[in-house]
Motif scaffolding. Structure first.
Motif, PDB file in Angstrom:
ATOM      1  N   GLY A   1      -0.777  80.940  17.325  1.00 13.45           N
ATOM      2  CA  GLY A   1      -1.524  80.321  18.414  1.00 13.45           C
ATOM      3  C   GLY A   1      -2.341  81.339  19.185  1.00 13.45           C
ATOM      4  O   GLY A   1      -3.492  81.091  19.558  1.00 13.45           O
ATOM      5  N   VAL A   2      -1.753  82.526  19.406  1.00 16.74           N
ATOM      6  CA  VAL A   2      -2.459  83.599  20.097  1.00 16.74           C
ATOM      7  C   VAL A   2      -3.709  84.008  19.311  1.00 16.74           C
ATOM      8  O   VAL A   2      -4.783  84.215  19.871  1.00 16.74           O
ATOM      9  CB  VAL A   2      -1.523  84.816  20.290  1.00 16.74           C
ATOM     10  CG1 VAL A   2      -2.312  86.066  20.644  1.00 16.74           C
ATOM     11  CG2 VAL A   2      -0.495  84.525  21.379  1.00 16.74           C
TER      12      VAL A   2
ATOM     13  N   TRP B   1      -6.424  81.372  19.586  1.00 16.29           N
ATOM     14  CA  TRP B   1      -7.031  81.457  20.915  1.00 16.29           C
ATOM     15  C   TRP B   1      -7.939  82.674  21.013  1.00 16.29           C
ATOM     16  O   TRP B   1      -9.024  82.613  21.576  1.00 16.29           O
ATOM     17  CB  TRP B   1      -5.931  81.531  21.974  1.00 16.29           C
ATOM     18  CG  TRP B   1      -6.460  81.579  23.372  1.00 16.29           C
ATOM     19  CD1 TRP B   1      -6.907  80.540  24.133  1.00 16.29           C
ATOM     20  CD2 TRP B   1      -6.618  82.747  24.172  1.00 16.29           C
ATOM     21  NE1 TRP B   1      -7.317  80.987  25.364  1.00 16.29           N
ATOM     22  CE2 TRP B   1      -7.156  82.338  25.415  1.00 16.29           C
ATOM     23  CE3 TRP B   1      -6.346  84.102  23.958  1.00 16.29           C
ATOM     24  CZ2 TRP B   1      -7.425  83.234  26.442  1.00 16.29           C
ATOM     25  CZ3 TRP B   1      -6.628  84.994  24.972  1.00 16.29           C
ATOM     26  CH2 TRP B   1      -7.156  84.554  26.195  1.00 16.29           C
ATOM     27  N   ARG B   2      -7.492  83.806  20.445  1.00 12.56           N
ATOM     28  CA  ARG B   2      -8.293  85.027  20.470  1.00 12.56           C
ATOM     29  C   ARG B   2      -9.603  84.838  19.725  1.00 12.56           C
ATOM     30  O   ARG B   2     -10.658  85.262  20.171  1.00 12.56           O
ATOM     31  CB  ARG B   2      -7.494  86.167  19.853  1.00 12.56           C
ATOM     32  CG  ARG B   2      -8.175  87.515  19.908  1.00 12.56           C
ATOM     33  CD  ARG B   2      -8.766  87.922  18.571  1.00 12.56           C
ATOM     34  NE  ARG B   2      -7.736  88.040  17.565  1.00 12.56           N
ATOM     35  CZ  ARG B   2      -7.996  88.220  16.275  1.00 12.56           C
ATOM     36  NH1 ARG B   2      -9.251  88.229  15.855  1.00 12.56           N
ATOM     37  NH2 ARG B   2      -7.034  88.312  15.402  1.00 12.56           N
TER      38      ARG B   2
ATOM     39  N   ARG C   1     -11.240  82.003  19.156  1.00 10.03           N
ATOM     40  CA  ARG C   1     -12.115  81.098  19.904  1.00 10.03           C
ATOM     41  C   ARG C   1     -12.722  81.799  21.116  1.00 10.03           C
ATOM     42  O   ARG C   1     -13.876  81.562  21.464  1.00 10.03           O
ATOM     43  CB  ARG C   1     -11.339  79.853  20.329  1.00 10.03           C
ATOM     44  CG  ARG C   1     -10.989  78.954  19.153  1.00 10.03           C
ATOM     45  CD  ARG C   1     -10.277  77.699  19.607  1.00 10.03           C
ATOM     46  NE  ARG C   1     -10.024  76.819  18.474  1.00 10.03           N
ATOM     47  CZ  ARG C   1      -9.361  75.676  18.554  1.00 10.03           C
ATOM     48  NH1 ARG C   1      -8.869  75.278  19.729  1.00 10.03           N
ATOM     49  NH2 ARG C   1      -9.168  74.921  17.483  1.00 10.03           N
ATOM     50  N   THR C   2     -11.940  82.654  21.772  1.00 15.46           N
ATOM     51  CA  THR C   2     -12.456  83.410  22.913  1.00 15.46           C
ATOM     52  C   THR C   2     -13.575  84.342  22.465  1.00 15.46           C
ATOM     53  O   THR C   2     -14.607  84.460  23.125  1.00 15.46           O
ATOM     54  CB  THR C   2     -11.333  84.235  23.562  1.00 15.46           C
ATOM     55  OG1 THR C   2     -10.304  83.344  24.014  1.00 15.46           O
ATOM     56  CG2 THR C   2     -11.858  85.036  24.742  1.00 15.46           C
TER      57      THR C   2
END
Length: 255
Positions: free
Chosen positions: A116-117, A120-121, A123-124
Motif C-alpha cells: 500500500g505504501v 501511494w508513493r 501515485r504521489t
C-alpha cells in the motif's frame, strides 16, 4: 536442523530465484526484494527466513555500493541513522517475544502495508508534488518517523526497502542519487543488524551454509540489474512487484 539437506530441489530453486532477484533489486529497482522476502518466508520457517535472507541482502548491498558509491548523499544518511537504530532495537525486542506464527503473520501484514505504501508513493510521484526540504523541521520529523519505521520493518522482516524508497523519492532524489544513497543505507543497516540476529539465533552456521550457496545467485542478478536499470519499463515492473508482494503477504496470512 540442516536446512540444505531438508530442502527439496524445487524449494532450493525458488530460493535461488529469490536471491537473484535480491541482486537485481539492489542495482535496478529498490524495494523489489519484498518478493524475495515472501519466497523465503514461504519456503523456510518465518523466523529462520529472516536470518537466512540477511547475508544474501548484505551481498547485494556490497555489489550496489560498488556500482553506485559515487552517488550517495551522506547528509541524508546521517539524518536517518539515529532513528533507524531506535527502530532496530524495537524490532529486536519484538523478535525476543514473538514466536514463529507471530513473525509469519507480522511479515504478511508488513508486506501488505508496504504494498500500500508503494502504491501511494507511486501515485504521489505521478502527481508531481514538490519535494520537501529535508533540512526543515518538518523534514527532520519526517526523517525520524520513516527512520524508526524503516528500522523496525528491516529488523523484523528485512522489509525496510519500500519505506526508505518512499522517503528518498519524496525528498526529490533522482535515480542515481536514489540508488547510491539507498545502497550505503542498507549496507550499513544490514551489517549493524548482524549482531542482533546472531544473538537471537537467526544467523548461525547452518543458515550461513545455505547462504554460501545462495550468494552465488546474487551476483548475476546484480549484473542484470546494472544492465537493465536504464532500459527497464519501471512502471510495469513495479506493478508486477506490487502484485507479487500482495500475493505473498496473503499467502503468509492464510497459511
Amino acid at each position: 536442523m540442516d536446512m540444505m539437506t531438508h530442502l527439496t530441489g524445487w524449494e532450493f530453486a525458488a530460493l535461488a530465484c529469490a536471491a537473484l532477484l535480491v541482486g537485481f533489486s539492489k542495482t535496478a529497482v529498490s524495494g523489489a526484494n519484498t518478493v524475495s522476502l515472501a519466497i523465503f518466508a514461504a519456503v523456510l520457517p518465518a523466523r529462520a527466513s529472516t536470518g537466512v535472507l540477511l547475508p544474501v541482502l548484505i551481498a547485494g548491498d556490497v555489489l550496489a555500493v560498488l556500482t553506485y558509491r559515487r552517488h550517495a548523499h551522506w547528509p541524508t544518511l546521517w539524518r536517518l541513522f539515529p532513528a533507524v537504530g531506535a527502530g532496530v532495537v524495537v524490532g529486536t525486542l519484538f523478535l525476543l517475544w514473538a514466536d514463529d506464527g507471530a513473525v509469519r503473520i507480522s511479515i504478511g501484514v508488513i508486506l501488505l502495508v508496504m504494498s500500500g505504501v508503494t502504491v501511494w508513493r507511486r501515485r504521489t510521484a505521478e502527481t508531481g508534488e514538490p519535494a520537501e526540504d529535508t533540512g526543515s523541521r518538518a523534514g527532520r520529523l519526517k526523517a525520524r518517523s520513516y527512520g524508526v519505521l524503516g528500522g523496525f520493518t528491516t529488523m523484523v522482516a528485512n522489509a525496510g526497502g519500500p519505506v526508505m524508497s518512499m522517503y528518498l523519492l519524496s525528498a526529490g532524489f533522482r535515480k542515481l542519487g536514489f540508488l547510491g544513497t539507498s545502497a550505503f543505507f542498507f549496507l550499513i543497516v544490514n551489517v549493524s543488524k548482524l549482531p542482533f540476529s546472531v544473538g537471537l539465533g537467526l544467523v548461525d552456521g547452518d543458515s550461513l551454509l545455505l547462504d554460501a550457496a545462495l550468494v552465488l545467485f546474487v551476483v548475476p542478478g546484480a549484473l542484470l540489474g546494472k544492465w537493465a536499470v536504464h532500459r527497464i519499463d519501471q512502471k510495469l515492473f513495479e506493478r508486477l512487484v506490487i502484485a507479487a508482494t500482495v500475493l505473498g503477504g496473503l499467502q503468509l496470512l492464510l497459511r
